[in-house]
Design an enzyme around this catalytic site. Structure first.
Site, PDB file in Angstrom:
ATOM      1  N   ASP A 133       0.823  -1.207   0.000  1.00 38.24           N
ATOM      2  CA  ASP A 133       0.000   0.000   0.000  1.00 38.24           C
ATOM      3  C   ASP A 133       0.860   1.261   0.000  1.00 38.24           C
ATOM      4  O   ASP A 133       2.071   1.202  -0.177  1.00 38.24           O
ATOM      5  CB  ASP A 133      -0.954  -0.034   1.192  1.00 38.24           C
ATOM      6  CG  ASP A 133      -2.257   0.700   0.944  1.00 38.24           C
ATOM      7  OD1 ASP A 133      -2.300   1.560   0.039  1.00 38.24           O
ATOM      8  OD2 ASP A 133      -3.248   0.427   1.662  1.00 38.24           O
ATOM      9  N   HIS A 134       0.245   2.413   0.253  1.00 38.33           N
ATOM     10  CA  HIS A 134       0.961   3.677   0.117  1.00 38.33           C
ATOM     11  C   HIS A 134       1.904   3.941   1.306  1.00 38.33           C
ATOM     12  O   HIS A 134       1.688   3.481   2.416  1.00 38.33           O
ATOM     13  CB  HIS A 134      -0.015   4.855  -0.041  1.00 38.33           C
ATOM     14  CG  HIS A 134      -0.936   5.068   1.124  1.00 38.33           C
ATOM     15  ND1 HIS A 134      -2.096   4.347   1.293  1.00 38.33           N
ATOM     16  CD2 HIS A 134      -0.855   5.923   2.172  1.00 38.33           C
ATOM     17  CE1 HIS A 134      -2.695   4.754   2.397  1.00 38.33           C
ATOM     18  NE2 HIS A 134      -1.960   5.706   2.952  1.00 38.33           N
ATOM     19  N   LYS A 135       2.981   4.646   0.986  1.00 39.52           N
ATOM     20  CA  LYS A 135       3.984   5.093   1.964  1.00 39.52           C
ATOM     21  C   LYS A 135       4.588   3.936   2.774  1.00 39.52           C
ATOM     22  O   LYS A 135       4.888   4.071   3.962  1.00 39.52           O
ATOM     23  CB  LYS A 135       3.405   6.161   2.884  1.00 39.52           C
ATOM     24  CG  LYS A 135       3.090   7.450   2.159  1.00 39.52           C
ATOM     25  CD  LYS A 135       2.667   8.556   3.097  1.00 39.52           C
ATOM     26  CE  LYS A 135       2.420   9.863   2.343  1.00 39.52           C
ATOM     27  NZ  LYS A 135       1.974  10.947   3.219  1.00 39.52           N
TER      28      LYS A 135
END
Length: 211
Positions: free
Chosen positions: A139-141
């Site tokens: 997922d993000h970051k």
């Protein structure tokens, strides 16, 4: 990629790596492997030429060919990567399947294996020489260190940090914000809800330390 590729390693992820390069219309020159018993054989008509340390073939790398390290074992993978750095002054190329999705602002290092249906989210950083198996969701970051392996179908939620050399088995879920320490191992199907220390092995739902 203009040059053909020599794949170091002819087992494990080598065959799917060949499929990835084929899907991207990249020519594979041949395989090198330490197992002498398979020399002269082929994988989908691509020959296994000789040893991974054969100077006759390695001298082509950087001049006429690129190289990709298709070895699952982290220690041996590191050895081959360092050899390419030291002897040929090159970085292995990435093998990224056409059906993988890499966010436009994610960053990817060198020599990674990223198979079909992998998703790498916005702002995520993937280091070098990682193995991301089919359908893994990052997922993000998320921050993924070098030489990390993430199993098929695993879900790595936002803001997770996975440090160098960690192994995440197939079908693992890691909740947002936790850290998986350097060299840690997470067993297949585990649900990780708390950070895992350096070189620790965890398994289960919720994941607990294995002694």
């Amino acid at each position: 990629m203009d040059k053909p590729v020599i794949i170091l390693g002819a087992k494990g992820i080598a065959h799917p790596a060949l499929e990835i390069f084929n899907s991207n219309q990249v020519i594979v020159y041949g395989f090198l492997d330490e197992d002498e018993s398979i020399y002269g054989t082929e994988i989908n008509s691509i020959p296994i030429l000789g040893n991974t340390e054969d100077e006759g073939f390695l001298k082509l790398v950087g001049k006429k060919t690129e190289a990709f390290v298709a070895v699952d074992d982290t220690k041996y993978r590191k050895f081959l990567v360092e050899m390419l750095h030291d002897v040929r002054k090159v970085q292995p190329v990435n093998a990224i399947h056409q059906r993988a999705y890499i966010s436009t602002d994610a960053s990817i290092g060198h020599g990674n294996f990223i198979n079909a249906n992998v998703l790498v989210g916005a702002g995520t950083e993937v280091g070098s020489h990682c193995i991301l198996h089919t359908g893994a969701i990052i997922d993000h970051k998320v921050k993924v260190g070098d030489f990390v392996q993430i199993g098929a179908g695993s879900i790595i939620n936002a803001d997770v940090t996975i440090e160098e050399g960690a192994f995440i088995g197939s079908g693992v879920t890691i909740v947002g914000g936790v850290t998986i320490g350097k060299g840690a191992r997470v067993g297949a199907g585990s649900v990780v809800i708390a950070s895992v220390g350096k070189n620790e092995t965890v398994f289960g739902n919720p994941a607990a330390k294995v002694k």
